[in-house]
Scaffold this motif. Sequence first.
Motif, PDB file in Angstrom:
ATOM      1  N   LEU A  41     137.596 144.454 -28.441  1.00 47.42           N
ATOM      2  CA  LEU A  41     136.915 143.269 -27.641  1.00 47.42           C
ATOM      3  C   LEU A  41     137.523 142.229 -27.942  1.00 47.42           C
ATOM      4  O   LEU A  41     137.355 142.668 -29.428  1.00 47.42           O
ATOM      5  CB  LEU A  41     135.408 143.658 -27.277  1.00 47.42           C
ATOM      6  CG  LEU A  41     135.457 144.989 -26.612  1.00 47.42           C
ATOM      7  CD1 LEU A  41     133.676 145.127 -26.014  1.00 47.42           C
ATOM      8  CD2 LEU A  41     135.683 145.047 -25.114  1.00 47.42           C
ATOM      9  N   ARG A  42     137.287 141.089 -28.271  1.00 50.83           N
ATOM     10  CA  ARG A  42     137.636 139.937 -28.527  1.00 50.83           C
ATOM     11  C   ARG A  42     136.708 138.699 -27.707  1.00 50.83           C
ATOM     12  O   ARG A  42     136.732 138.564 -27.145  1.00 50.83           O
ATOM     13  CB  ARG A  42     139.023 139.505 -28.692  1.00 50.83           C
ATOM     14  CG  ARG A  42     139.914 138.518 -29.619  1.00 50.83           C
ATOM     15  CD  ARG A  42     140.715 137.719 -30.066  1.00 50.83           C
ATOM     16  NE  ARG A  42     141.931 139.034 -30.651  1.00 50.83           N
ATOM     17  CZ  ARG A  42     142.623 139.948 -29.662  1.00 50.83           C
ATOM     18  NH1 ARG A  42     142.683 140.363 -28.546  1.00 50.83           N
ATOM     19  NH2 ARG A  42     143.139 140.742 -30.929  1.00 50.83           N
ATOM     20  N   THR A  43     136.089 138.025 -28.530  1.00 46.53           N
ATOM     21  CA  THR A  43     135.601 136.331 -28.306  1.00 46.53           C
ATOM     22  C   THR A  43     136.030 136.080 -29.007  1.00 46.53           C
ATOM     23  O   THR A  43     135.335 136.019 -30.564  1.00 46.53           O
ATOM     24  CB  THR A  43     133.847 137.286 -27.863  1.00 46.53           C
ATOM     25  OG1 THR A  43     133.801 136.134 -27.703  1.00 46.53           O
ATOM     26  CG2 THR A  43     132.983 137.363 -29.628  1.00 46.53           C
TER      27      THR A  43
ATOM     28  N   ARG B 273     127.583 136.805 -29.346  1.00 43.35           N
ATOM     29  CA  ARG B 273     128.161 137.107 -28.318  1.00 43.35           C
ATOM     30  C   ARG B 273     128.692 138.596 -28.177  1.00 43.35           C
ATOM     31  O   ARG B 273     128.343 139.743 -27.484  1.00 43.35           O
ATOM     32  CB  ARG B 273     129.306 136.757 -27.622  1.00 43.35           C
ATOM     33  CG  ARG B 273     129.444 136.904 -26.523  1.00 43.35           C
ATOM     34  CD  ARG B 273     130.614 135.466 -26.280  1.00 43.35           C
ATOM     35  NE  ARG B 273     129.570 133.808 -25.811  1.00 43.35           N
ATOM     36  CZ  ARG B 273     130.274 133.122 -27.467  1.00 43.35           C
ATOM     37  NH1 ARG B 273     131.305 133.396 -27.330  1.00 43.35           N
ATOM     38  NH2 ARG B 273     129.312 131.797 -27.224  1.00 43.35           N
ATOM     39  N   LEU B 274     129.458 139.302 -29.198  1.00 44.85           N
ATOM     40  CA  LEU B 274     130.082 140.656 -29.400  1.00 44.85           C
ATOM     41  C   LEU B 274     129.229 141.930 -30.219  1.00 44.85           C
ATOM     42  O   LEU B 274     129.354 142.310 -29.168  1.00 44.85           O
ATOM     43  CB  LEU B 274     130.625 140.921 -30.402  1.00 44.85           C
ATOM     44  CG  LEU B 274     132.093 141.707 -30.362  1.00 44.85           C
ATOM     45  CD1 LEU B 274     132.780 141.659 -29.487  1.00 44.85           C
ATOM     46  CD2 LEU B 274     132.811 141.789 -31.970  1.00 44.85           C
TER      47      LEU B 274
ATOM     48  N   ALA C  97     127.580 142.757 -26.809  1.00 42.57           N
ATOM     49  CA  ALA C  97     128.522 143.942 -25.258  1.00 42.57           C
ATOM     50  C   ALA C  97     128.641 145.149 -26.342  1.00 42.57           C
ATOM     51  O   ALA C  97     128.407 146.163 -25.665  1.00 42.57           O
ATOM     52  CB  ALA C  97     129.613 143.039 -26.053  1.00 42.57           C
TER      53      ALA C  97
ATOM     54  N   THR D 128     135.794 141.253 -33.574  1.00 39.74           N
ATOM     55  CA  THR D 128     136.462 142.171 -32.120  1.00 39.74           C
ATOM     56  C   THR D 128     135.912 143.463 -32.336  1.00 39.74           C
ATOM     57  O   THR D 128     135.373 143.241 -33.994  1.00 39.74           O
ATOM     58  CB  THR D 128     138.134 141.446 -32.668  1.00 39.74           C
ATOM     59  OG1 THR D 128     138.243 142.410 -34.083  1.00 39.74           O
ATOM     60  CG2 THR D 128     139.263 141.430 -32.843  1.00 39.74           C
TER      61      THR D 128
ATOM     62  N   VAL E 153     130.304 144.412 -20.631  1.00 38.06           N
ATOM     63  CA  VAL E 153     130.275 143.547 -21.558  1.00 38.06           C
ATOM     64  C   VAL E 153     130.490 141.607 -21.125  1.00 38.06           C
ATOM     65  O   VAL E 153     129.967 141.001 -22.004  1.00 38.06           O
ATOM     66  CB  VAL E 153     131.923 143.650 -21.792  1.00 38.06           C
ATOM     67  CG1 VAL E 153     132.245 144.505 -22.549  1.00 38.06           C
ATOM     68  CG2 VAL E 153     132.906 143.012 -20.725  1.00 38.06           C
TER      69      VAL E 153
ATOM     70  N   ILE F  87     134.069 138.144 -22.626  1.00 40.38           N
ATOM     71  CA  ILE F  87     134.530 138.636 -23.698  1.00 40.38           C
ATOM     72  C   ILE F  87     135.980 138.370 -22.941  1.00 40.38           C
ATOM     73  O   ILE F  87     136.024 139.749 -22.180  1.00 40.38           O
ATOM     74  CB  ILE F  87     133.901 140.076 -23.720  1.00 40.38           C
ATOM     75  CG1 ILE F  87     132.370 139.987 -24.573  1.00 40.38           C
ATOM     76  CG2 ILE F  87     134.016 141.305 -24.725  1.00 40.38           C
ATOM     77  CD1 ILE F  87     132.007 139.074 -25.864  1.00 40.38           C
TER      78      ILE F  87
END
Length: 444
Positions: free
Chosen positions: A214-216, A234-235, A238, A316, A339, A343
């Motif tokens: 996962l990457r934001t 934010r991550l 998720a 991440t 998520v 994301i």
Amino acid sequence: MGTHAIPTTATTLEAEALEFVRDLIRIESVNTGDLATIGDGEAQAATYVRDALEEVGYEVAYVESTPGRGNVVARLAGSDPSRGALVVHAHLDVVPVDGQDWTHPPFGAEIEDGVLYGRGAVDMKHFAGVILAIARAFRRDGIVPDRDLVFAFFADEEAGGTWGARWLVEHRPELFDGATEALSEVGGFSVPLAPGRRAYLAATAEKGVAWARLRTRGRPGHGSRPTDDNAVVRLARAVAAIGEHRFPVTRTPAVEELLRVFGEARGIDFDDERIDEQLEALGFVGGLIGASLRDTASPTVLEAGSKTNVIPAAATATLDLRVVPGHEESFRRDLRTLVGDDIEIEVGSWFPAIAADPAAPLLDVIGRAIAREDPDGVVVPYLLPASTDNKHLARLGIAGYGFVPLRVPDGFDVFGQFHTADEHVPVESLAFCARVTAEVLRGA
């Protein structure tokens, strides 16, 4: 050491199997997952196996997929060439022991009070030694099985099989010509079914496995000035959503049959709404069954920032994904919903789930072999929540089964020995494994 290395009542097959298991444990074929640090332990183990097979007359294919990563394949012709061959396989690599508190040398193969200790005692040099002994015994004694047997010893299973089973399937598929079924880990060990009775779990299916990232991104800045566009926050939302989510129970054919057998034996009517609580009554086996009931997504690695007073621009998370057969597409949709749209999801290598026939004749052969040793024992299909080299062989149309027979005391959690410190197995369980496996391979 507390007992004789080899029981005085052991047969030649049992004694040789124990000798091979101990010798293989002493070879430090540790798989770090990094070609730069692995060394040639797998090649040493494979050379040991090759030499033992050639000694009794096998024509052996020794293959190094890359320097130091040894694989061995040998075939014993059966009486009926029209039947599909059975691949009997084990991997020769083991996971590292660093950071674990061992009370016995992990590569010493010591025996104390009738128990063998060492990395690989159950994952899975025990089966490598057993099938090596059986292959030699069949050749030496002129035993002709009903079908061709392909004895395979793979590298790199612990890191996904890239330089082992997967490489051979892609580059040397002719080694498995005519094969229709395979037999290997993870199953065959006994678990308590009812007072005085044992169940022997046969893995007829495996969950799919994948790793995702996962990457934001957000607005970076000084830690003293909080922002509404914080990538870490934010991550974190998720990851928390994934951690708190419970995917619904899915009763695959293997799961359904296992619940039926255990339900009848324990007087439990398993209800999907209460099943987690009901499984607790089964002890450690309940945890194994529970892991096979539903898809899972486990956050395992988080990365963000490098300095306390700096809000990073990106964050991440890495996920371990395990997916029930038939759920690949629905799982991807569910993960996206969890998520959110902001994301990015990057899925790495995806090994699809596999499922073999839980009513195949091979299971009947296994059942009869178990009954000879344990008349009250019952072989029960189950869905393995992990992954094995059977996934790679499935690409050649080979149906994979997990069954390494081990009769153990009721409180002994075989699956709990995988990758742990002081990995161990009772010596008598190895003798049981040799007897039952030989019986299966004669009549499979």
